[in-house]
Design a protein around this motif. Structure first.
Motif, PDB file in Angstrom:
ATOM      1  N   LEU A   1       0.847  -1.185   0.000  1.00  0.00           N
ATOM      2  CA  LEU A   1       0.000   0.000   0.000  1.00  0.00           C
ATOM      3  C   LEU A   1       0.886   1.240   0.000  1.00  0.00           C
ATOM      4  O   LEU A   1       1.880   1.302   0.740  1.00  0.00           O
ATOM      5  N   PRO A   2       0.547   2.248  -0.812  1.00  0.00           N
ATOM      6  CA  PRO A   2       1.405   3.429  -0.938  1.00  0.00           C
ATOM      7  C   PRO A   2       1.721   4.102   0.397  1.00  0.00           C
ATOM      8  O   PRO A   2       2.841   4.576   0.612  1.00  0.00           O
ATOM      9  N   GLY A   3       0.739   4.155   1.310  1.00  0.00           N
ATOM     10  CA  GLY A   3       0.950   4.824   2.589  1.00  0.00           C
ATOM     11  C   GLY A   3       2.001   4.154   3.457  1.00  0.00           C
ATOM     12  O   GLY A   3       2.527   4.761   4.400  1.00  0.00           O
ATOM     13  N   PHE A   4       2.311   2.898   3.161  1.00  0.00           N
ATOM     14  CA  PHE A   4       3.279   2.139   3.956  1.00  0.00           C
ATOM     15  C   PHE A   4       4.642   2.074   3.267  1.00  0.00           C
ATOM     16  O   PHE A   4       5.528   1.345   3.724  1.00  0.00           O
ATOM     17  N   ALA A   5       4.823   2.829   2.199  1.00  0.00           N
ATOM     18  CA  ALA A   5       6.087   2.806   1.463  1.00  0.00           C
ATOM     19  C   ALA A   5       7.251   3.252   2.342  1.00  0.00           C
ATOM     20  O   ALA A   5       8.339   2.676   2.298  1.00  0.00           O
ATOM     21  N   ALA A   6       7.017   4.282   3.171  1.00  0.00           N
ATOM     22  CA  ALA A   6       8.093   4.767   4.044  1.00  0.00           C
ATOM     23  C   ALA A   6       8.488   3.702   5.063  1.00  0.00           C
ATOM     24  O   ALA A   6       9.671   3.518   5.367  1.00  0.00           O
ATOM     25  N   VAL A   7       7.484   2.982   5.587  1.00  0.00           N
ATOM     26  CA  VAL A   7       7.752   1.899   6.538  1.00  0.00           C
ATOM     27  C   VAL A   7       8.573   0.808   5.854  1.00  0.00           C
ATOM     28  O   VAL A   7       9.548   0.295   6.410  1.00  0.00           O
ATOM     29  N   ALA A   8       8.172   0.456   4.635  1.00  0.00           N
ATOM     30  CA  ALA A   8       8.891  -0.572   3.890  1.00  0.00           C
ATOM     31  C   ALA A   8      10.324  -0.132   3.598  1.00  0.00           C
ATOM     32  O   ALA A   8      11.264  -0.932   3.698  1.00  0.00           O
ATOM     33  N   THR A   9      10.496   1.129   3.266  1.00  0.00           N
ATOM     34  CA  THR A   9      11.836   1.656   2.990  1.00  0.00           C
ATOM     35  C   THR A   9      12.721   1.560   4.224  1.00  0.00           C
ATOM     36  O   THR A   9      13.892   1.164   4.139  1.00  0.00           O
ATOM     37  N   ASP A  10      12.169   1.933   5.385  1.00  0.00           N
ATOM     38  CA  ASP A  10      12.941   1.843   6.633  1.00  0.00           C
ATOM     39  C   ASP A  10      13.328   0.400   6.935  1.00  0.00           C
ATOM     40  O   ASP A  10      14.446   0.120   7.377  1.00  0.00           O
ATOM     41  N   THR A  11      12.404  -0.531   6.708  1.00  0.00           N
ATOM     42  CA  THR A  11      12.680  -1.951   6.950  1.00  0.00           C
ATOM     43  C   THR A  11      13.784  -2.445   6.031  1.00  0.00           C
ATOM     44  O   THR A  11      14.714  -3.143   6.466  1.00  0.00           O
ATOM     45  N   ILE A  12      13.695  -2.095   4.758  1.00  0.00           N
ATOM     46  CA  ILE A  12      14.711  -2.509   3.788  1.00  0.00           C
ATOM     47  C   ILE A  12      16.060  -1.909   4.138  1.00  0.00           C
ATOM     48  O   ILE A  12      17.097  -2.582   4.072  1.00  0.00           O
ATOM     49  N   ARG A  13      16.052  -0.637   4.536  1.00  0.00           N
ATOM     50  CA  ARG A  13      17.312   0.022   4.905  1.00  0.00           C
ATOM     51  C   ARG A  13      17.960  -0.680   6.098  1.00  0.00           C
ATOM     52  O   ARG A  13      19.178  -0.938   6.109  1.00  0.00           O
TER      53      ARG A  13
ATOM     54  N   THR B   1      19.257  -4.155   5.062  1.00  0.00           N
ATOM     55  CA  THR B   1      20.479  -4.015   4.263  1.00  0.00           C
ATOM     56  C   THR B   1      21.675  -3.695   5.146  1.00  0.00           C
ATOM     57  O   THR B   1      22.762  -4.267   4.981  1.00  0.00           O
ATOM     58  N   ALA B   2      21.483  -2.772   6.091  1.00  0.00           N
ATOM     59  CA  ALA B   2      22.572  -2.398   7.001  1.00  0.00           C
ATOM     60  C   ALA B   2      23.041  -3.598   7.820  1.00  0.00           C
ATOM     61  O   ALA B   2      24.248  -3.808   7.994  1.00  0.00           O
ATOM     62  N   ARG B   3      22.086  -4.405   8.307  1.00  0.00           N
ATOM     63  CA  ARG B   3      22.457  -5.583   9.092  1.00  0.00           C
ATOM     64  C   ARG B   3      23.224  -6.595   8.241  1.00  0.00           C
ATOM     65  O   ARG B   3      24.219  -7.183   8.686  1.00  0.00           O
ATOM     66  N   ALA B   4      22.752  -6.808   7.018  1.00  0.00           N
ATOM     67  CA  ALA B   4      23.399  -7.777   6.137  1.00  0.00           C
ATOM     68  C   ALA B   4      24.829  -7.346   5.804  1.00  0.00           C
ATOM     69  O   ALA B   4      25.764  -8.156   5.851  1.00  0.00           O
ATOM     70  N   ILE B   5      24.999  -6.074   5.494  1.00  0.00           N
ATOM     71  CA  ILE B   5      26.332  -5.575   5.139  1.00  0.00           C
ATOM     72  C   ILE B   5      27.252  -5.593   6.354  1.00  0.00           C
ATOM     73  O   ILE B   5      28.445  -5.910   6.263  1.00  0.00           O
ATOM     74  N   SER B   6      26.704  -5.248   7.530  1.00  0.00           N
ATOM     75  CA  SER B   6      27.501  -5.268   8.755  1.00  0.00           C
ATOM     76  C   SER B   6      27.982  -6.687   9.065  1.00  0.00           C
ATOM     77  O   SER B   6      29.146  -6.897   9.426  1.00  0.00           O
TER      78      SER B   6
ATOM     79  N   VAL C   1      24.520 -13.008   0.377  1.00  0.00           N
ATOM     80  CA  VAL C   1      24.214 -12.672  -1.025  1.00  0.00           C
ATOM     81  C   VAL C   1      22.737 -12.925  -1.315  1.00  0.00           C
ATOM     82  O   VAL C   1      22.066 -12.114  -1.964  1.00  0.00           O
ATOM     83  N   ALA C   2      22.227 -14.067  -0.815  1.00  0.00           N
ATOM     84  CA  ALA C   2      20.813 -14.385  -1.017  1.00  0.00           C
ATOM     85  C   ALA C   2      19.922 -13.355  -0.338  1.00  0.00           C
ATOM     86  O   ALA C   2      18.899 -12.930  -0.883  1.00  0.00           O
ATOM     87  N   GLN C   3      20.334 -12.934   0.866  1.00  0.00           N
ATOM     88  CA  GLN C   3      19.552 -11.934   1.592  1.00  0.00           C
ATOM     89  C   GLN C   3      19.542 -10.605   0.840  1.00  0.00           C
ATOM     90  O   GLN C   3      18.497  -9.954   0.709  1.00  0.00           O
ATOM     91  N   LEU C   4      20.703 -10.202   0.332  1.00  0.00           N
ATOM     92  CA  LEU C   4      20.770  -8.957  -0.433  1.00  0.00           C
ATOM     93  C   LEU C   4      19.954  -9.067  -1.714  1.00  0.00           C
ATOM     94  O   LEU C   4      19.334  -8.098  -2.156  1.00  0.00           O
ATOM     95  N   GLY C   5      19.944 -10.267  -2.307  1.00  0.00           N
ATOM     96  CA  GLY C   5      19.105 -10.482  -3.487  1.00  0.00           C
ATOM     97  C   GLY C   5      17.637 -10.345  -3.158  1.00  0.00           C
ATOM     98  O   GLY C   5      16.858  -9.778  -3.929  1.00  0.00           O
ATOM     99  N   GLY C   6      17.249 -10.864  -1.964  1.00  0.00           N
ATOM    100  CA  GLY C   6      15.863 -10.715  -1.525  1.00  0.00           C
ATOM    101  C   GLY C   6      15.498  -9.266  -1.287  1.00  0.00           C
ATOM    102  O   GLY C   6      14.383  -8.824  -1.613  1.00  0.00           O
ATOM    103  N   ILE C   7      16.461  -8.513  -0.728  1.00  0.00           N
ATOM    104  CA  ILE C   7      16.224  -7.087  -0.512  1.00  0.00           C
ATOM    105  C   ILE C   7      16.042  -6.380  -1.853  1.00  0.00           C
ATOM    106  O   ILE C   7      15.164  -5.528  -2.008  1.00  0.00           O
ATOM    107  N   GLY C   8      16.858  -6.785  -2.838  1.00  0.00           N
ATOM    108  CA  GLY C   8      16.705  -6.206  -4.175  1.00  0.00           C
ATOM    109  C   GLY C   8      15.333  -6.511  -4.761  1.00  0.00           C
ATOM    110  O   GLY C   8      14.706  -5.656  -5.386  1.00  0.00           O
ATOM    111  N   SER C   9      14.863  -7.732  -4.517  1.00  0.00           N
ATOM    112  CA  SER C   9      13.528  -8.115  -5.000  1.00  0.00           C
ATOM    113  C   SER C   9      12.445  -7.298  -4.315  1.00  0.00           C
ATOM    114  O   SER C   9      11.456  -6.899  -4.939  1.00  0.00           O
TER     115      SER C   9
END
Length: 359
Positions: free
Chosen positions: A76-88, A91-96, A163-171
């Motif tokens: 849902l468009p209204g939850f895009a910011a929430v989704a962005t924060d989750t993805i961010r 991603t930070a955890r995976a890279i760390s 790598v798989a996790q980052l691929g999932g984040i990309g998806s």
């Protein structure tokens, strides 16, 4: 008059849904955030049955995090910011984790290299070392090799998982991008994508070419939903979507811009061409049989009312939309499905409106 009464009825229905949304959220103790209103409106309007079931399963006093899981799940468009924060955060955890594993692996490789250098040094500087000393050094080296191999395999597995996790984040990011421009029911472009397409027709302030905008109302769809339920209307939309896709050229465009409203952009066409295409699309829709619930041998058909405007005769995307909207309004005022191309004389002296029911 009948058309106005129907529109008034739809407005009253939407108002009733909005009131029910507010009452339901208050009863369940849901925070009055705009995104929560969006979620419960989608659930109570019945446009997405799976979403409706998930919201119904929340129970009383659901946590905001659970609400946000559902909003993100259905893009849902209204939850895009929430989704962005989750993805961010993901991603930070995976890279760390990857960085930590890499540093650890490098440190162990350096320790192993130091042990090898020491062993080689012993061989080079003490060629007559006792067999017991040599055996001890060789044993330590063998144990180090075993440990090193085991840890390298573990690191390789960890790398693969990351790598798989980052691929999932990309998806997930790609899914968000698509969701922001796609209608969830039909899979066609949505109003956001349509607005961008309309603006692109006048990139430099002038029409980019001989294009036509056709605004379409699916006649009978609202009545179908009101009489037989939102699920039946949704199934009808899913049957119409492939008909619309197949009816346009590869470089043309179609979007769902309202509950029963669609927009087509035809490129490199004249007014006559655009009108002929609209007629073919309407004819294709009118042969689609919509099965009714609990009625094995009964089905209904739908039709289209279409208003067309030409890009070269409009000054901007907004002007083009207004012209097509006026043409569509003139068609619907006749009370019969048909096609009308906008002209200055649209108020009764314009081009003939074609209708399959006309004598």
């Amino acid at each position: 008059m009948a058309d106005k009464s129907r529109q008034d009825g739809h407005l009253a229905q939407n108002a009733a849904v909005l009131l029910k949304v507010a009452q339901t959220m208050s009863k369940l103790g849901v925070a009055p955030f705009p995104r929560n209103y969006e979620l419960f409106f989608e659930a109570l309007s019945g446009q997405n049955q799976a979403l409706t079931r998930d919201v119904a399963a929340l129970g009383s006093h659901p946590s905001q995090s659970r609400i946000e899981e559902i909003g993100v799940k259905y893009h849902l468009p209204g939850f895009a910011a929430v989704a962005t924060d989750t993805i961010r955060a993901d991603t930070a955890r995976a890279i760390s984790a990857l960085n930590h594993g890499l540093k650890n692996s490098i440190a162990k490789k350096e320790a192993f290299a130091a042990l090898l250098r020491h062993f080689i040094g012993r061989l080079e500087t003490d060629p007559v070392a006792g067999m017991s000393d040599f055996a001890n050094d060789a044993g330590r080296l063998r144990d180090a090799v075993t440990t090193f191999e085991r840890e390298e395999r573990a690191f390789a597995i960890s790398m693969g998982e990351t790598v798989a996790q980052l691929g999932g984040i990309g998806s997930d990011i790609e899914a968000m991008r698509k969701a922001s421009t796609r209608d969830p029911v039909t899979g066609l472009a949505n109003r956001v994508a349509f607005s961008a397409k309309l603006a692109a027709l006048y990139d430099d302030g002038n029409a980019s070419g001989p294009a036509a905008l056709a605004l379409v109302t699916v006649e009978g769809l609202r009545d179908l939903g009101e009489s037989h339920g939102a699920a039946t209307a949704e199934k009808a939309l899913k049957k119409l979507a492939p008909v619309f896709r197949k009816s346009v050229k590869k470089n043309d465009f179609v979007a769902r811009i309202g509950a029963d409203e669609f927009a087509f952009v035809f490129h490199d066409v004249s007014a006559d061409n655009a009108e002929a295409i609209a007629q073919r699309i309407r004819a294709s829709v009118e042969v689609v049989q919509i099965a009714l619930p609990n009625r094995t041998f009964t089905s209904e058909t739908l039709s289209l009312s279409t208003g067309i405007a030409m890009a070269l005769t409009a000054s901007s995307g907004a002007d083009l939309f207004t012209q097509a909207e006026l043409a569509l309004g003139a068609v619907r005022a006749c009370g019969k499905p048909g096609v009308l191309v906008f002209s200055a004389a649209i108020g009764g002296r314009g081009k003939k409106t074609y209708s399959p029911h006309a004598a």
